[in-house]
Write a protein that holds these residues in place. Structure first.
Motif, PDB file in Angstrom:
ATOM      1  N   LEU A 173      13.378 -46.591   2.472  1.00 27.03           N
ATOM      2  CA  LEU A 173      12.577 -45.667   3.269  1.00 27.03           C
ATOM      3  C   LEU A 173      12.849 -45.969   4.735  1.00 27.03           C
ATOM      4  O   LEU A 173      12.813 -47.128   5.153  1.00 27.03           O
ATOM      5  N   ARG A 174      13.137 -44.927   5.507  1.00 30.46           N
ATOM      6  CA  ARG A 174      13.518 -45.104   6.909  1.00 30.46           C
ATOM      7  C   ARG A 174      12.371 -44.763   7.853  1.00 30.46           C
ATOM      8  O   ARG A 174      11.503 -43.942   7.539  1.00 30.46           O
ATOM      9  N   LEU A 175      12.407 -45.393   9.020  1.00 32.54           N
ATOM     10  CA  LEU A 175      11.339 -45.210   9.997  1.00 32.54           C
ATOM     11  C   LEU A 175      11.204 -43.755  10.405  1.00 32.54           C
ATOM     12  O   LEU A 175      10.093 -43.223  10.541  1.00 32.54           O
TER      13      LEU A 175
ATOM     14  N   SER B 103      16.837 -44.218  11.901  1.00 29.15           N
ATOM     15  CA  SER B 103      17.428 -44.699  10.645  1.00 29.15           C
ATOM     16  C   SER B 103      17.096 -46.162  10.380  1.00 29.15           C
ATOM     17  O   SER B 103      17.610 -46.760   9.444  1.00 29.15           O
ATOM     18  N   SER B 104      16.216 -46.734  11.207  1.00 26.24           N
ATOM     19  CA  SER B 104      15.840 -48.136  11.014  1.00 26.24           C
ATOM     20  C   SER B 104      15.052 -48.307   9.725  1.00 26.24           C
ATOM     21  O   SER B 104      14.257 -47.455   9.341  1.00 26.24           O
TER      22      SER B 104
ATOM     23  N   PHE C 146       6.569 -52.811  16.175  1.00 27.75           N
ATOM     24  CA  PHE C 146       7.680 -53.773  16.058  1.00 27.75           C
ATOM     25  C   PHE C 146       9.036 -53.068  15.915  1.00 27.75           C
ATOM     26  O   PHE C 146       9.970 -53.637  15.362  1.00 27.75           O
ATOM     27  N   LYS C 147       9.139 -51.830  16.396  1.00 31.09           N
ATOM     28  CA  LYS C 147      10.347 -51.032  16.153  1.00 31.09           C
ATOM     29  C   LYS C 147      11.617 -51.688  16.703  1.00 31.09           C
ATOM     30  O   LYS C 147      12.692 -51.543  16.134  1.00 31.09           O
ATOM     31  N   ASP C 148      11.489 -52.430  17.793  1.00 28.62           N
ATOM     32  CA  ASP C 148      12.672 -53.074  18.382  1.00 28.62           C
ATOM     33  C   ASP C 148      12.549 -54.592  18.403  1.00 28.62           C
ATOM     34  O   ASP C 148      13.364 -55.269  19.039  1.00 28.62           O
TER      35      ASP C 148
END
Length: 633
Positions: free
Chosen positions: A493-495, A510-511, A561-563
């Motif tokens: 499952l992608r962000l 696509s993270s 926390f995406k990056d």
């Protein structure tokens, strides 16, 4: 004078006789009115009620099946009928609980149009939007399992598809398949089906004077079957000659099918039977799913007994609570592990399994954060039991004096959040290919780790539903390259599939999403990047643009926390042991940490048996208090 004196006496007796006759006639009329079908307020809920009522009425009242059901029922009538069934047959629970469950089920029914998203990293389709979310509790992970909050991801083109059981009822579908019992009334059900068919044909055959013999034969078979069902519920109760009776019934039905009858009448009755059966089946499915959810979200009685017993013992021996290792609690050179838990045995298993596999336990410090209700039980358990040379620090979250932004919402213990997410690949549009996973992320109190442990630089955060199988000390030498959260990622499952509607391009769509359970947290970087404030801001802004508050919690966690996520190797943690029956045995053996995310926690009777054994072996099975409370090891 004699004649004049006897007249009032005779009149009195006549009045009494008339009154008695009136009562007798009235007592005969009431059942007659009932038998003539004037009881529309009484509906059959399916097989059992249907046969019980007709076994007492006799053969001549087949038209009673038609009451209130002339023609096909509308969807609204079916829902109303099902609600009536829920009220009549539902468990004896409080009104608000039943209302919440009914609303959840209706929301799930409205949201069945399904989910078509691309789980592949390349060539993402038009990004979907988050649909309905139905909350089954507070933001806390419940005592027995996850907050069973469902995220349905819908194709924005509006495509609809078939209903998936897991989308409506969650992990109950998996559990019910694995625990399906052999039918003990298979022959009884077959006989009832034949009785229904015979009842459908009998009124039409009875109207044909030339076939009086067949009419009597059908009537006799129906009466025989009704007598059997008045005394029988399972196959073992059936009489020895039942096979012959079944053959006679089948022969009579075969003869009836050869004659020209009123097809509309037969069709109407059989459709009514089908409607009643479907209503009953769906009702029992909803009721079973409700009871399943109640079971997984309730603390077992034996565990509650243990907690109460430990608390009593703590106050009997208050002198045991002599904290002489305060300096270790704040020493940043040691290995600090943080566990949020309100379950004594769950926290004990996490610590015991970690210590058993550690090469050196003297440098391990476990901080267990719990609530006021379980604080003293936790204190006594860990004073009463030793875990090699490890240090155990018990904290009451309600006693912490922290500078919260919203004190009202943070005065209670909030465990890791779990979300049930149903999705499928666009290359597999069949609803049978629907995947359901439990995504576990931080709870609200996790975002105050830097304030709670202001003297520490790094901590490993463990959920209370994990089992450690290897030494975790290599995590402390991990180079996180300036990242904050070291976590295992879930890439099916992608962000972007969950956050596209928020707008903006300040994150990689696509993270992979990250999972809690085992997390290496750099508190220094957390403070520098002000992660807590970023989370609070996302919760205030993004939470208002989704279907529910719980959806906002999930998305705020992922975007915060995406990056700043440092991906851990997949061998560090294996998720799914709380809902997936088909995890490979070799994968379980190779994983450093087993995560029982999902509803079927290992301390519950509903837990997956082949996965529970990995958890049970780290229980303190010889503890006297566990024996007194009948805690099954």
């Amino acid at each position: 004078m004699k004649g004049g004196g006897s007249l009032p006496t005779k009149r009195g007796w006549r009045g009494l006789v008339v009154a008695v006759l009136g009562l007798v006639i009235l007592s005969m009329l009431v059942p007659l009115v009932f038998l003539l079908g004037l009881h529309n307020g009484f509906h059959s809920s399916g097989y059992a009620t249907e046969y019980q009522s007709h076994s007492s009425k006799g053969v001549g009242n087949f038209d009673a099946l038609d009451h209130g059901n002339s023609g096909t029922k509308s969807e609204g009538d079916q829902l109303e009928h099902l609600d009536n069934l829920m009220r009549r047959l539902g468990p004896a629970l409080s009104k608000d609980v039943l209302e919440n469950f009914t609303k959840e089920a209706e929301n799930g029914t409205k949201s069945r149009g399904a989910v078509q998203v691309n789980a592949e990293p390349k060539n993402l389709p038009v990004l979907p939007e988050v649909l309905q979310k139905s909350d089954s509790g507070t933001n806390n992970k419940m005592v027995g399992g996850a907050v069973d909050v469902t995220v349905y991801v819908k194709d924005v083109t509006g495509g609809e598809s078939g209903k998936s059981c897991q989308m409506e009822f969650g992990s109950y579908c998996l559990w019910s398949v694995e625990h399906k019992e052999d039918m003990k009334d298979l022959m009884v059900k077959k006989l009832k089906d034949q009785l229904f068919v015979a009842r459908a044909y009998y009124p039409s055959i009875a109207k044909l004077p030339a076939h009086e013999k067949l009419s009597r034969e059908l009537k006799q078979n129906i009466q025989d079957f009704e007598r059997i069902f008045s005394e029988t519920t399972t196959d073992s109760d059936l009489p020895l000659q039942i096979e012959k009776k079944l053959q006679k019934m089948e022969a009579a039905i075969s003869k009836a099918k050869l004659f020209t009858v009123d097809c509309n009448n037969v069709d109407k009755k059989l459709r009514q039977i089908l409607d009643l059966t479907e209503d009953e089946a769906h009702f029992h499915m909803k009721q079973s799913a409700f009871l399943y959810q109640l079971a997984v979200q309730t603390m077992p009685k034996s565990h509650h007994c243990l907690s109460m017993r430990l608390m009593v013992e703590y106050f009997r021996y208050p002198s045991l609570d002599m904290d002489s290792q305060v300096e270790k609690y704040v020493n940043p050179e040691l290995h600090h592990y943080v566990i949020f838990s309100n379950n004594v045995l769950a926290a004990s298993v996490v610590i015991n399994s970690t210590v058993v596999h550690a090469k050196e336990s003297s440098n391990q410090v476990f901080h267990v954060l719990t609530d006021g209700q379980n604080y003293f039980a936790m204190k006594f358990w860990f004073l009463h039991n030793s875990f090699k040379e490890a240090t155990i620090h018990i904290l009451n979250i309600e006693d912490l004096n922290l500078d919260f932004h919203d004190k009202k919402n943070l005065l209670h213990l909030s465990l890791s959040e779990e979300f049930r997410v149903s999705f499928r690949s666009i290359n597999k549009p069949d609803a049978g290919q629907m995947r359901t996973e439990y995504i576990s992320v931080f709870g609200q109190i996790h975002y105050h780790l830097p304030e709670i442990f202001h003297n520490l630089k790094k901590v490993v955060v463990l959920d209370d539903d994990v089992v450690v199988q290897q030494d975790l000390s290599p995590l402390w030498s991990l180079d996180m390259e300036g990242k904050v959260n070291g976590a295992v990622q879930y890439c099916a499952l992608r962000l972007g599939q969950l956050t596209s509607y928020l707008g903006g391009n300040n994150f990689n769509r696509s993270s992979c999403i990250w999972m809690s359970g085992l997390n290496m947290v750099d508190l220094v970087q957390w403070r520098e990047q002000n992660i807590t404030e970023a989370y609070q801001q996302l919760l205030r802004s993004g939470g208002m643009r989704v279907a529910s508050k719980s959806a906002g919690v999930l998305l705020a966690n992922l975007l915060t926390f995406k990056d700043t996520v440092h991906p851990l190797d997949g061998l560090w943690a294996l998720s799914g042991l709380g809902h997936n029956y088909n995890i490979d045995a070799q994968a379980i053996k190779n994983a450093a940490v087993l995560h029982y995310n999902g509803n079927m926690k290992p301390w519950l009777e509903l837990g997956i048996p082949k996965h529970k054994k990995h958890w049970k072996k780290f229980l303190k099975q010889d503890d006297q208090f566990m024996g007194e409370c009948n805690v099954n090891p």
